[in-house]
Design an enzyme around this catalytic site. Structure first.
Site, PDB file in Angstrom:
ATOM      1  N   GLY A   1      46.097  -9.073 118.998  1.00 62.70           N
ATOM      2  CA  GLY A   1      45.094  -8.205 118.381  1.00 62.70           C
ATOM      3  C   GLY A   1      44.852  -8.721 116.979  1.00 62.70           C
ATOM      4  CG  LEU A   2      45.030 -12.332 116.410  1.00 63.81           C
ATOM      5  CD1 LEU A   2      44.919 -13.823 116.747  1.00 63.81           C
ATOM      6  CD2 LEU A   2      46.215 -12.095 115.457  1.00 63.81           C
TER       7      LEU A   2
ATOM      8  CG  MET B   1      44.348  -3.254 110.253  1.00 59.45           C
ATOM      9  SD  MET B   1      44.823  -3.113 108.515  1.00 59.45           S
ATOM     10  CE  MET B   1      46.479  -2.461 108.650  1.00 59.45           C
TER      11      MET B   1
ATOM     12  CB  SER C   1      50.039   3.061 104.897  1.00 56.99           C
ATOM     13  OG  SER C   1      49.103   3.542 103.963  1.00 56.99           O
ATOM     14  N   GLY C   2      47.973   0.875 103.972  1.00 57.56           N
ATOM     15  CA  GLY C   2      47.594  -0.031 102.890  1.00 57.56           C
ATOM     16  C   GLY C   2      46.294  -0.754 103.191  1.00 57.56           C
ATOM     17  N   GLY C   3      45.733  -0.474 104.371  1.00 61.94           N
ATOM     18  CA  GLY C   3      44.453  -1.096 104.724  1.00 61.94           C
ATOM     19  C   GLY C   3      44.588  -2.599 104.871  1.00 61.94           C
TER      20      GLY C   3
ATOM     21  CE  LYS D   1      49.031   4.796 107.981  1.00 62.06           C
ATOM     22  NZ  LYS D   1      47.923   4.725 108.815  1.00 62.06           N
TER      23      LYS D   1
ATOM     24  CG  HIS E   1      50.633   7.928 104.375  1.00 62.00           C
ATOM     25  ND1 HIS E   1      49.354   7.498 104.660  1.00 62.00           N
ATOM     26  CD2 HIS E   1      50.942   7.367 103.182  1.00 62.00           C
ATOM     27  CE1 HIS E   1      48.925   6.722 103.684  1.00 62.00           C
ATOM     28  NE2 HIS E   1      49.868   6.618 102.774  1.00 62.00           N
ATOM     29  CG  ASN E   2      46.806   8.249 107.583  1.00 67.49           C
ATOM     30  OD1 ASN E   2      47.674   7.618 106.978  1.00 67.49           O
ATOM     31  ND2 ASN E   2      45.924   7.656 108.359  1.00 67.49           N
TER      32      ASN E   2
ATOM     33  CD  GLU F   1      44.624   8.021 103.124  1.00 68.66           C
ATOM     34  OE1 GLU F   1      45.652   7.378 103.412  1.00 68.66           O
ATOM     35  OE2 GLU F   1      43.521   7.770 103.638  1.00 68.66           O
TER      36      GLU F   1
ATOM     37  NE  ARG G   1      38.221  13.467 104.733  1.00 69.04           N
ATOM     38  CZ  ARG G   1      38.724  12.245 104.827  1.00 69.04           C
ATOM     39  NH1 ARG G   1      38.345  11.440 105.796  1.00 69.04           N
ATOM     40  NH2 ARG G   1      39.623  11.824 103.963  1.00 69.04           N
TER      41      ARG G   1
ATOM     42  NE  ARG H   1      51.161  40.645 116.711  1.00 70.58           N
ATOM     43  CZ  ARG H   1      52.338  40.549 117.307  1.00 70.58           C
ATOM     44  NH1 ARG H   1      53.406  41.107 116.752  1.00 70.58           N
ATOM     45  NH2 ARG H   1      52.464  39.902 118.442  1.00 70.58           N
TER      46      ARG H   1
HETATM   47  P1  NDP Z   1      40.239  -2.456 115.640  1.00 68.44           P
HETATM   48  O1  NDP Z   1      40.809  -1.090 115.676  1.00 68.44           O
HETATM   49  O2  NDP Z   1      38.814  -2.612 115.289  1.00 68.44           O
HETATM   50  O3  NDP Z   1      40.527  -3.156 117.045  1.00 68.44           O
HETATM   51  C1  NDP Z   1      40.011  -4.420 117.364  1.00 68.44           C
HETATM   52  C2  NDP Z   1      41.033  -5.252 118.084  1.00 68.44           C
HETATM   53  O4  NDP Z   1      41.453  -4.600 119.289  1.00 68.44           O
HETATM   54  C3  NDP Z   1      40.457  -6.596 118.507  1.00 68.44           C
HETATM   55  O5  NDP Z   1      41.467  -7.565 118.365  1.00 68.44           O
HETATM   56  C4  NDP Z   1      40.117  -6.344 119.956  1.00 68.44           C
HETATM   57  O6  NDP Z   1      40.039  -7.534 120.741  1.00 68.44           O
HETATM   58  C5  NDP Z   1      41.275  -5.513 120.374  1.00 68.44           C
HETATM   59  N1  NDP Z   1      41.028  -4.775 121.623  1.00 68.44           N
HETATM   60  C6  NDP Z   1      40.180  -3.738 121.807  1.00 68.44           C
HETATM   61  N2  NDP Z   1      40.230  -3.328 123.084  1.00 68.44           N
HETATM   62  C7  NDP Z   1      41.124  -4.111 123.726  1.00 68.44           C
HETATM   63  C8  NDP Z   1      41.617  -4.170 125.048  1.00 68.44           C
HETATM   64  N3  NDP Z   1      41.205  -3.311 125.973  1.00 68.44           N
HETATM   65  N4  NDP Z   1      42.528  -5.111 125.354  1.00 68.44           N
HETATM   66  C9  NDP Z   1      42.969  -5.974 124.424  1.00 68.44           C
HETATM   67  N5  NDP Z   1      42.548  -5.969 123.156  1.00 68.44           N
HETATM   68  C10 NDP Z   1      41.640  -5.035 122.800  1.00 68.44           C
HETATM   69  O7  NDP Z   1      41.114  -3.384 114.638  1.00 68.44           O
HETATM   70  P2  NDP Z   1      41.739  -3.100 113.212  1.00 68.44           P
HETATM   71  O8  NDP Z   1      42.338  -4.379 112.792  1.00 68.44           O
HETATM   72  O9  NDP Z   1      40.804  -2.402 112.289  1.00 68.44           O
HETATM   73  O10 NDP Z   1      42.908  -2.036 113.504  1.00 68.44           O
HETATM   74  C11 NDP Z   1      43.965  -2.301 114.401  1.00 68.44           C
HETATM   75  C12 NDP Z   1      44.866  -1.071 114.439  1.00 68.44           C
HETATM   76  O11 NDP Z   1      45.393  -0.832 113.138  1.00 68.44           O
HETATM   77  C13 NDP Z   1      44.146   0.213 114.836  1.00 68.44           C
HETATM   78  O12 NDP Z   1      45.025   1.035 115.549  1.00 68.44           O
HETATM   79  C14 NDP Z   1      43.838   0.856 113.511  1.00 68.44           C
HETATM   80  O13 NDP Z   1      43.666   2.247 113.605  1.00 68.44           O
HETATM   81  C15 NDP Z   1      45.074   0.484 112.714  1.00 68.44           C
HETATM   82  N6  NDP Z   1      44.927   0.480 111.265  1.00 68.44           N
HETATM   83  C16 NDP Z   1      43.788   0.048 110.675  1.00 68.44           C
HETATM   84  C17 NDP Z   1      43.649   0.045 109.300  1.00 68.44           C
HETATM   85  C18 NDP Z   1      42.401  -0.475 108.671  1.00 68.44           C
HETATM   86  O14 NDP Z   1      42.291  -0.366 107.436  1.00 68.44           O
HETATM   87  N7  NDP Z   1      41.477  -1.031 109.421  1.00 68.44           N
HETATM   88  C19 NDP Z   1      44.742   0.522 108.425  1.00 68.44           C
HETATM   89  C20 NDP Z   1      45.921   0.891 109.129  1.00 68.44           C
HETATM   90  C21 NDP Z   1      45.995   0.893 110.497  1.00 68.44           C
HETATM   91  P3  NDP Z   1      38.651  -8.366 120.878  1.00 68.44           P
HETATM   92  O15 NDP Z   1      38.572  -9.217 119.666  1.00 68.44           O
HETATM   93  O16 NDP Z   1      38.818  -9.133 122.123  1.00 68.44           O
HETATM   94  O17 NDP Z   1      37.544  -7.343 120.944  1.00 68.44           O
END
Ligand code: NDP
Length: 475
Positions: A9-10, A13, A128-130, A182, A185-186, A189, A287, A445
């Site tokens: 999952g690249l 994050m 955490s930390g984005g 976590k 934490h949120n 936040e 919100r 009641r």
């Molecule tokens: P996303 O939540 O946008 O997820 C995208 C990634 O998930 C891609 O690598 C995608 O692969 C993969 N993916 C989606 N569906 C599938 C599937 N069915 N099978 C395999 N891979 C899949 O990415 P982020 O980097 O933003 O976040 C990752 C996690 O970290 C999430 O849970 C998020 O909530 C959490 N997080 C995010 C923060 C942020 O600031 N963004 C901060 C802290 C936590 P492909 O490239 O093939 O589509």
């Protein structure tokens, strides 16, 4: 040579955490559902450290040293289950699967069971930390077995940021504990940001200060008790000029807040557990109300907007708003920590609240010098019934109390909503009552539902035969 850790999952994050690990000297295996992200990462950052790319899960797993450690950073929800199933086809007992996404703790508890039934370890880890934190050093909250933690600790404590020599990453407890911490934490936040927004609203709306002036006021608060990342970035956002040249940027941003759901989860869990977390819940509701601009516009047209004219804000008024913000913030944190206490008992997690304050001091969004006080408080009073009863915090709220009341009065008189300030004060006032008004509730009641009541002077449950002879019976 085999990899120390694999990341699948690249997106932002995952890619940043993989680069972080590689920069710290670990050999990192890479995988993503679509190959493109793997290739881009290798092309753009391959020279930053030692990476092994892969195009299939089988290849990815084969490139890892045993017992294998895989960090999943895919989209939260169903994708996590899909990836776990794929990994389980190739991984072996004693291997470790870490989910670093924002998963719901109940999903983590379920996944932990599935994975441990197969003889592997599952770690649910809040990060955490984005984006920036992921690369430079996040705060990480893992939950899992001690055995799994011992194996992964050398990697993750090195990736995490450190404050005063202590890494902002430590084992929180078993199964869903890390994701729960976590989540709270949120939630905190959300409350913290809502309180900041209310302070801004008073200065902007009731006192008619400009965004830039308020930015300076917040900049001044950075050095005191409120010193925190969120106060610092508030000053920066308020000072920012519109790149399109229309004055302060914040004046050009629509007042409709979005949310991804972790604040809602925190509130839902608190309702389940019966913990009063008014500030966090009000922040979620605020919100929701912000997200109904049409309704708000119609209501302003029919019911009118702010009551009365703007006031002058001297230093005394500004200081009062700061004090109200600080006191409300203490309540919000006290409530969040109480939720952790109750959840810890409910799920048998044995959470260490001082340790949680410790790992929140760096990397994460709510990082603040304030957390040092919480950490010290729990070190000297590990069993305090509430953060509000710890010496440092009780002295702080007592000192701020009058200003806090004055600020809420001004807001109420001017018809400017301060739900988090006001509900924090209401919680504080409700907490300070040995005897509250729930006696009447119990009477009601018993009247309509024969739910019985307990007496102040005797043991047992009692009921009045309301619709018969009005006598009291012991049940
Ligand atoms: P996303 O939540 O946008 O997820 C995208 C990634 O998930 C891609 O690598 C995608 O692969 C993969 N993916 C989606 N569906 C599938 C599937 N069915 N099978 C395999 N891979 C899949 O990415 P982020 O980097 O933003 O976040 C990752 C996690 O970290 C999430 O849970 C998020 O909530 C959490 N997080 C995010 C923060 C942020 O600031 N963004 C901060 C802290 C936590 P492909 O490239 O093939 O589509």
């Amino acid at each position: 040579e085999l990899a120390d850790i694999g990341v699948t999952g690249l997106a932002v994050m995952g890619a940043n955490l993989a680069r972080n690990a590689a920069r710290k000297g670990f050999r990192v295996a890479l995988n993503n559902r679509s190959n493109e992200k793997t290739e881009t990462l290798l092309a753009e950052h391959g020279q930053e450290g030692s990476f092994i790319g892969s195009s299939t899960i089988a290849e990815f797993v084969a490139s890892l040293a045993k017992p294998r450690v895989v960090l999943i950073m895919v989209k939260a929800g169903k994708p996590v289950d899909i990836v776990i199933d794929e990994l389980l086809e190739h991984m072996e007992p004693e291997d470790i699967i870490v989910d670093g996404g924002n998963s719901l703790f109940e999903d983590t508890r379920r996944r932990e069971k599935t994975v441990s039934d197969r003889g592997l370890h599952f770690v649910g880890m809040g990060v955490s930390g984005g984006e920036e934190g992921a690369l430079e050093g996040p705060s990480m909250m893992p939950g899992g077995t001690r055995q799994a933690w011992d194996r992964i600790a050398p990697i993750f404590t090195k990736m995490a940021v450190s404050v005063d020599g202590l890494p902002c990453c430590a084992l929180m407890g078993p199964d869903g504990a890390g994701h729960y911490v976590k989540m709270v934490h949120n939630g905190i936040e959300y409350a913290d940001m809502q309180l900041i927004t209310e302070a801004y609203d008073l200065l902007r709306t009731v006192y008619g200060r400009s965004a830039a002036e308020i930015g300076e006021i917040f900049a001044g608060w950075k050095t005191g008790d409120l010193d925190s990342y969120l106060i610092e970035i508030t000053a920066a956002v308020l000072a920012k000029q519109d790149p399109q040249g229309k004055g302060a940027l914040v004046d050009m941003i629509r007042d409709e807040a979005e949310q991804k759901g972790t604040g809602r989860w925190t509130a839902q869990s608190a309702l389940e557990l019966g913990v009063p977390i008014t500030a966090i819940t009000e922040a979620v509701f605020a919100r929701a109300l912000s997200g109904r601009p049409e309704q708000r516009r119609a209501a302003e047209a029919t019911l009118g907007g702010m009551r009365g004219g703007t006031l002058e804000a001297g230093q005394a008024e500004i200081d009062k708003i700061r004090d109200a913000l600080y006191a409300s913030k203490i309540v919000a944190y006290a409530q969040g920590f109480e939720q952790l206490t109750v959840a810890s008992k409910q799920y048998n997690w044995d959470l260490d609240l001082g340790l949680i304050a410790t790992i929140w001091r760096g990397g994460c969004i709510i990082r603040a010098s304030f957390l040092d006080r919480i950490r010290e408080g729990y070190a000297s009073h590990p069993d305090a019934q509430s953060l509000l009863l710890q010496e440092y915090f009780s002295a702080a709220v007592l000192k701020a109390e009058q200003a806090w009341r004055d600020v809420v009065v001004v807001a109420v008189q001017h018809g400017v909503a301060v739900p988090a300030f006001a509900s924090s004060l209401a919680y504080y006032d409700g907490l300070r009552r040995t005897r509250g008004p729930a006696n009447l509730l119990q009477g009601l009641r018993d009247y309509f539902g024969a739910h019985t009541y307990r007496r102040t002077d005797q043991e047992g449950s009692f009921h009045i035969r309301w619709s018969q002879d009005g006598t009291e019976v012991k049940s």
